[in-house]
Every structure is written in C-alpha cells, then in structure tokens.
Motif scaffolding. Structure first.
Motif, PDB file in Angstrom:
ATOM      1  N   ASP A   1       0.870  -1.300   0.003  1.00 44.74           N
ATOM      2  CA  ASP A   1      -0.078  -0.070  -0.099  1.00 44.74           C
ATOM      3  C   ASP A   1       0.854   1.333   0.135  1.00 44.74           C
ATOM      4  OD1 ASP A   1       0.722  -0.912   2.592  1.00 44.74           O
ATOM      5  OD2 ASP A   1      -0.395   0.488   3.544  1.00 44.74           O
ATOM      6  N   GLY A   2       2.059   1.147  -0.082  1.00 48.76           N
ATOM      7  CA  GLY A   2       3.203   2.336  -0.092  1.00 48.76           C
ATOM      8  C   GLY A   2       3.284   2.965   1.256  1.00 48.76           C
ATOM      9  N   ILE A   3       3.763   4.250   1.367  1.00 48.22           N
ATOM     10  CA  ILE A   3       3.956   5.231   2.735  1.00 48.22           C
ATOM     11  C   ILE A   3       2.602   5.559   3.301  1.00 48.22           C
ATOM     12  CG2 ILE A   3       5.291   6.997   3.386  1.00 48.22           C
ATOM     13  CD1 ILE A   3       7.135   6.821   0.939  1.00 48.22           C
ATOM     14  N   ARG A   4       2.479   5.428   4.512  1.00 54.03           N
ATOM     15  CA  ARG A   4       1.250   5.872   5.106  1.00 54.03           C
ATOM     16  C   ARG A   4       1.608   7.072   5.807  1.00 54.03           C
ATOM     17  NH1 ARG A   4      -0.460   0.514   8.717  1.00 54.03           N
ATOM     18  NH2 ARG A   4      -1.103  -0.877   6.856  1.00 54.03           N
ATOM     19  N   TRP A   5       1.595   7.979   5.003  1.00 54.48           N
ATOM     20  CA  TRP A   5       2.014   9.485   5.323  1.00 54.48           C
ATOM     21  C   TRP A   5       1.305  10.003   6.636  1.00 54.48           C
ATOM     22  CZ3 TRP A   5       5.969  11.464   3.406  1.00 54.48           C
ATOM     23  CH2 TRP A   5       6.266  11.254   1.765  1.00 54.48           C
ATOM     24  N   SER A   6       0.026   9.316   6.797  1.00 56.33           N
ATOM     25  CA  SER A   6      -0.639   9.806   8.176  1.00 56.33           C
ATOM     26  C   SER A   6      -0.161   9.581   9.305  1.00 56.33           C
ATOM     27  CB  SER A   6      -2.259   9.407   8.258  1.00 56.33           C
ATOM     28  OG  SER A   6      -2.213   8.001   8.028  1.00 56.33           O
TER      29      SER A   6
ATOM     30  N   ILE B   1       1.106  21.031   5.948  1.00 57.39           N
ATOM     31  CA  ILE B   1       2.010  21.423   4.891  1.00 57.39           C
ATOM     32  C   ILE B   1       3.060  20.582   4.581  1.00 57.39           C
ATOM     33  CG2 ILE B   1       3.080  23.290   3.979  1.00 57.39           C
ATOM     34  CD1 ILE B   1       1.607  25.259   5.766  1.00 57.39           C
ATOM     35  N   LYS B   2       4.047  20.135   5.469  1.00 60.93           N
ATOM     36  CA  LYS B   2       5.103  19.209   5.139  1.00 60.93           C
ATOM     37  C   LYS B   2       4.532  17.889   4.563  1.00 60.93           C
ATOM     38  CE  LYS B   2       8.978  17.021   7.482  1.00 60.93           C
ATOM     39  NZ  LYS B   2      10.024  17.545   6.433  1.00 60.93           N
ATOM     40  N   ARG B   3       3.362  17.389   5.233  1.00 57.19           N
ATOM     41  CA  ARG B   3       2.881  16.030   4.625  1.00 57.19           C
ATOM     42  C   ARG B   3       2.554  16.409   3.302  1.00 57.19           C
ATOM     43  NH1 ARG B   3      -2.291  12.689   6.866  1.00 57.19           N
ATOM     44  NH2 ARG B   3      -2.420  11.525   4.645  1.00 57.19           N
ATOM     45  N   ALA B   4       1.682  17.565   2.981  1.00 55.83           N
ATOM     46  CA  ALA B   4       1.208  17.688   1.442  1.00 55.83           C
ATOM     47  C   ALA B   4       2.394  17.805   0.691  1.00 55.83           C
ATOM     48  CB  ALA B   4       0.181  18.681   1.644  1.00 55.83           C
ATOM     49  N   THR B   5       3.345  18.642   1.128  1.00 53.94           N
ATOM     50  CA  THR B   5       4.361  18.811   0.153  1.00 53.94           C
ATOM     51  C   THR B   5       5.450  17.757  -0.098  1.00 53.94           C
ATOM     52  OG1 THR B   5       4.795  21.229   1.247  1.00 53.94           O
ATOM     53  CG2 THR B   5       6.642  20.304   0.068  1.00 53.94           C
TER      54      THR B   5
ATOM     55  N   GLU C   1       4.360  14.288   0.150  1.00 52.97           N
ATOM     56  CA  GLU C   1       3.725  13.361  -0.561  1.00 52.97           C
ATOM     57  C   GLU C   1       3.498  13.802  -2.145  1.00 52.97           C
ATOM     58  OE1 GLU C   1      -0.757  11.174   0.228  1.00 52.97           O
ATOM     59  OE2 GLU C   1      -0.177  13.164   1.325  1.00 52.97           O
ATOM     60  N   ALA C   2       3.455  15.035  -2.216  1.00 62.04           N
ATOM     61  CA  ALA C   2       3.244  15.506  -3.619  1.00 62.04           C
ATOM     62  C   ALA C   2       4.661  15.188  -4.455  1.00 62.04           C
ATOM     63  CB  ALA C   2       2.913  17.136  -3.795  1.00 62.04           C
ATOM     64  N   MET C   3       5.877  15.263  -3.602  1.00 63.68           N
ATOM     65  CA  MET C   3       7.002  15.351  -4.202  1.00 63.68           C
ATOM     66  C   MET C   3       7.611  13.927  -4.368  1.00 63.68           C
ATOM     67  SD  MET C   3       9.170  18.446  -2.792  1.00 63.68           S
ATOM     68  CE  MET C   3      10.578  18.187  -3.341  1.00 63.68           C
ATOM     69  N   SER C   4       6.851  13.044  -3.451  1.00 57.92           N
ATOM     70  CA  SER C   4       7.378  11.396  -3.427  1.00 57.92           C
ATOM     71  C   SER C   4       6.697  10.746  -4.696  1.00 57.92           C
ATOM     72  CB  SER C   4       6.960  10.944  -2.149  1.00 57.92           C
ATOM     73  OG  SER C   4       7.157   9.495  -2.118  1.00 57.92           O
ATOM     74  N   ALA C   5       7.873   9.964  -5.458  1.00 56.49           N
ATOM     75  CA  ALA C   5       7.332   9.284  -6.450  1.00 56.49           C
ATOM     76  C   ALA C   5       6.716   7.751  -5.958  1.00 56.49           C
ATOM     77  CB  ALA C   5       8.320   9.101  -7.471  1.00 56.49           C
ATOM     78  N   PRO C   6       5.874   7.361  -6.794  1.00 55.20           N
ATOM     79  CA  PRO C   6       4.987   6.004  -6.475  1.00 55.20           C
ATOM     80  C   PRO C   6       6.157   5.097  -6.362  1.00 55.20           C
ATOM     81  CG  PRO C   6       3.672   7.099  -7.980  1.00 55.20           C
ATOM     82  CD  PRO C   6       4.833   7.908  -7.914  1.00 55.20           C
ATOM     83  N   MET C   7       5.851   3.980  -5.431  1.00 60.15           N
ATOM     84  CA  MET C   7       6.977   2.990  -5.345  1.00 60.15           C
ATOM     85  C   MET C   7       7.282   2.244  -6.534  1.00 60.15           C
ATOM     86  SD  MET C   7       9.174   1.567  -3.447  1.00 60.15           S
ATOM     87  CE  MET C   7       8.587   1.985  -1.920  1.00 60.15           C
ATOM     88  N   LYS C   8       6.370   1.838  -7.598  1.00 57.69           N
ATOM     89  CA  LYS C   8       6.481   1.400  -9.008  1.00 57.69           C
ATOM     90  C   LYS C   8       7.475   2.291  -9.768  1.00 57.69           C
ATOM     91  CE  LYS C   8       3.519  -1.800  -7.976  1.00 57.69           C
ATOM     92  NZ  LYS C   8       4.044  -3.185  -7.798  1.00 57.69           N
ATOM     93  N   ASP C   9       7.204   3.466  -9.619  1.00 55.26           N
ATOM     94  CA  ASP C   9       8.327   4.250 -10.344  1.00 55.26           C
ATOM     95  C   ASP C   9       9.657   4.217 -10.015  1.00 55.26           C
ATOM     96  OD1 ASP C   9       6.138   5.031 -11.819  1.00 55.26           O
ATOM     97  OD2 ASP C   9       5.832   7.054 -10.983  1.00 55.26           O
ATOM     98  N   ARG C  10       9.811   4.370  -8.673  1.00 49.90           N
ATOM     99  CA  ARG C  10      10.912   4.291  -7.975  1.00 49.90           C
ATOM    100  C   ARG C  10      11.771   2.694  -8.420  1.00 49.90           C
ATOM    101  NH1 ARG C  10      12.162   7.709  -3.720  1.00 49.90           N
ATOM    102  NH2 ARG C  10      10.332   9.164  -3.071  1.00 49.90           N
TER     103      ARG C  10
END
Length: 461
Positions: free
Chosen positions: A126-131, A138-142, A144-153
């Motif tokens: 399920d990937g990173i659980r940011w919560s 703000i830090k979480r939203a920033t 999370e938006a900059m983090s690439a999906p695991m498949k792309d990594r």
C-alpha cells in the motif's frame, strides 16, 4: 471426508475506523493471493548483470595491485624509452581496470537498492502511510506530492543499474582501444628516436604520432559535418570520407563500434554523454597519475606538515630502501643498499642496483668507446668488464662521513631478491669509531633530475 476449512489471514494489527490507511492495508493484504513477483517491466538481463558483477568484482579489486607489481618489476629492467612506453600503457590499463571495478561495485550497490525496493513493495504494497509519520499538514502535503510512487522508484533504480553496467563496460573498452593506439604510437616512436636530430624531442614523439594517427579521422568527421549533405558518398571526397569512417569503425573509434554509448547518447543527449565520458576518463587518469607520483616519491597520505619529503638525498633519514633487511622489492624504487643499520664486521657491503633508465645513458656518456661497444674475444670481453666497473666507480663514488673512499672497486653481481644486476663494493670500515656514520653514494646524473644530491645511508658501528 470433508475438506478442512482454510484459516483466514490475520492482519498484523486491527484496523480502526479512525485509521483509513489501516483499513486499506487490511483490504489489500486480504486480497493478496499470489506470490509477489519481480515487476514485469524489469530489465530482462538483471540476473546476468548480478552474476557477472558478483563473480568479477572481487578479482577486479585485486587486479590494480597486481598491475602495480608487474609495472614496478618491469620498469627497473628497461631503459628510458621503453620505460616511458610501459608507463603510458600502465596508466591506460589501470584506468580501464579501475573503471570496471568502480562500475561493478556501483552496479551491485544500485541492484541491492533495487532489490530492497522490490522486497519492500511486496511487504508493504500500500506504499507510504503518510498519516502515520507525525508530519504537519503542509510538510505532509509537500512531501507526499514530491514523492514518486514505489513502482516508479523501482523502475528508475532498475534502469539506472543497467545504464551503470553498460556504460562502465563501454568506457573500459574505449580505454583498451586507446591503449592499443598508444602502443602503436610508441612502436613507431622508438625507431624514430634513434635518428640523431629527433633524439632531443623523444618525449614529444609519442603524443605527436598519436595525434597524427587520429588527425585524418578528426578531419573526416569535421568535413562530414560541414559538407556531408552536398557530397556523393560513391565518389570523390564523399568516397574518401566513407573509407575513413569504415577504418575508424574497425579501429573501435566509430559510433557503431561502441553501440552502448551510441544508444545512450541518442536517448540522453549525445553532447552530454560525450562530455561525461571525457570527464570520467580524464578524472580516472589524473587520479592514477597522482597516486603513482605519490607512491614514487614515497609520500604518506595524511597531515604530516612538519615531516619533510623523503627524497633520496635527504639528510638524517633512515630510508627503508637503503637497507636490505627493510626494503620492499615489490614497491620500493631500487636504491643503493647495505645489509642493515648496524654494521657488523670489518667490511660494509654496498650494493648498487643497475637501473637501465638511469645507467645506460650515463655510461654511454662517461665510459670510453671500447667499454660501450660489444667486443669480440674472451680477452676483449674481460677488458670491457673491467672498464665498465671503473666507470661505475666514477659514477657511484663513495664517501664516509665526508671522506672519499680510496681504491673503491666494484664487482658485478645479482640481487637474490629481484634477480636484477647489481654492482657490489666491499668497503673497509675497521678504522671507524663506534657510533653513527653516514655513507654517501654519488647518484647518476640525469638531465631531468632536479635533485643532484648524493644518496645518504646512515649506519652505526
């Protein structure tokens, strides 16, 4: 008989209504019924890449030191012309080995990172659980938006691993081609260096010949860029250009002869790839030249600010190469040596290794013509040996505590540790008082030598 009911999978922790990530994870795990596999878009050669890197990396890491031993062993057997040829070949070969070693190590590290990403994607699909990271809004939203999906990594790490593997091997192959071309230039320069008016420019012959070998191809390349659209490849200048490019391909200098770099350059930018290749090759060669200079000058890495450089003529220095009991025949430059710092007995045995790159030119200049030319007959050969030994006595005059040694006589011999020729003198020290003394041995004069001081060998009675 009825089948035994299957026990449902138990989630690692109970999901609560306030934890949407937990609910997602539980649902994902409950739906996971197949064994996790390597992603379908993975480079098909990844297993072979790992096998090649794993098998060869340990051998390659030992190869640079083996090349050093071979080089230092051969260097002391060759005159200045051949020693220069050996040095250039050594630099290019070692650069090729260093690039291969670095490539395989970097490839294994990148592949290990890729394997870890694939494994973690299987454990936590399920990937990173940011919560759950305790981040502000703000830090979480920033992030999370900059983090690439695991498949792309995973795909990115896979692609980089293959690029590192392919480009590194291609760079090593390119250096091997350059080594062959330099060897050809050296082979052509040796007979030219025997011409009297070219002898003073011997050091420039190799780069000049190497440049002339590449010049036709460079001219053809530039003409094709400027005039290629207006030329007929079947006749005249166009036909000559085509022949030049075919010859370059056979020599390993064409784009088609190195398809890996051509493929990468066509996708990643030819100019950028060419620039990175040149930077990598120059950086590795400069590093090898710097390391070679440090080793030849016997400098130690570190902040030894107030320890002077250990040069052959340095005063009050116990240099290991001057003592048979301490010298390292595989790494040390051959120096005149005595048995040890403590002189026992009535005579001090001084051995001076014969170094063709130093002695050949000096003997030709100092000795009489009869000693230089090869004689015929037993008596003539004996007379020549005596004359050569008298020349060595003049070249390597000896003094103890500033007093010249009278009636100095050398004999030819062989170093049992290196099998190299030496000249040996037995020096009478019966008259010396107990305490510290210093043996000074004159150095052969070399035009490029900026340190004319004698070898100094302290010893104690």
């Amino acid at each position: 008989m009825s089948a035994e009911p299957t026990k449902p999978d138990t989630p690692r922790r109970k999901a609560s209504s306030a934890d949407p990530d937990g609910a997602t994870a539980a649902g994902t795990r409950s739906r996971k019924s197949k064994t996790h596999r390597v992603p379908g878009k993975t480079t098909p050669t990844w297993e072979i890449e790992l096998l090649v890197s794993g098998v060869t990396v340990f051998a390659l890491l030992q190869l640079p030191s083996a090349l050093d031993n071979v080089y230092f062993g051969l260097e002391n057997r060759l005159d200045r012309s051949w020693a220069t040829a050996l040095l250039l070949g050594y630099f290019y070969l070692k650069a090729s080995v260093v690039i291969l070693s670095t490539t395989f190590v970097a490839h294994m590290v990148m592949r290990a990172y890729w394997v870890s990403l694939v494994g973690l994607d299987s454990v936590y699909p399920d990937g990173i659980r940011w919560s759950q990271l305790g981040l502000g809004k703000i830090k979480r939203a920033t992030e999370e938006a900059m983090s690439a999906p695991m498949k792309d990594r995973i795909a990115s790490a896979d692609d980089r691993s293959s690029l590192i593997f392919a480009v590194g091997v291609s760079l090593a192959g390119l250096l091997l081609v350059l080594t062959i071309l330099v060897a050809a230039a050296l082979a052509l320069s040796l007979p030219l260096a025997r011409i009297e008016w070219l002898a003073p420019y011997q050091a420039l012959l190799v780069p000049v010949i190497f440049t002339l070998m590449l010049l036709p191809w460079l001219v053809a390349w530039m003409l094709d860029l400027w005039l290629g659209d207006r030329l007929d490849p079947s006749r005249g200048l166009g036909r000559w250009l085509r022949r030049m490019f075919r010859a370059a391909y056979r020599l390993g200098l064409g784009q088609a002869s190195n398809p890996t770099l051509a493929l990468v350059g066509s996708h990643e930018g030819d100019t950028r790839v060419r620039l990175l290749v040149r930077i990598a090759i120059v950086a590795v060669l400069l590093g090898i030249v710097w390391a070679h200079r440090i080793e030849k000058e016997d400098r130690s890495a570190g902040s030894f600010t107030y320890v002077p450089t250990d040069s052959p003529g340095a005063v009050r220095t116990l240099r290991a190469g001057h003592y048979d009991s301490m010298r390292d025949v595989d790494a040390d430059t051959p120096l005149p040596y005595i048995s040890s710092e403590l002189a026992d007995g009535d005579y001090l045995r001084l051995a001076v290794p014969y170094r063709p790159n130093l002695h050949n030119a000096t003997l030709e200049r100092v000795c009489p013509r009869g000693a230089v030319e090869e004689p015929k007959g037993v008596l003539a050969r004996d007379r020549r040996r005596n004359e050569l030994l008298e020349c060595h006595a003049r070249i390597h005059a000896v003094a103890i505590d500033g007093v010249p040694v009278a009636d100095l006589a050398y004999d030819f011999g062989t170093d049992p540790k290196t099998t190299l020729p030496i000249v040996v003198a037995m020096i009478d020290i019966r008259h010396l008082e107990p305490g510290r003394h210093e043996l000074a041995v004159r150095r052969p004069h070399v035009e490029s030598d900026d340190d004319p001081r004698d070898y100094r060998i302290p010893f104690w009675r």
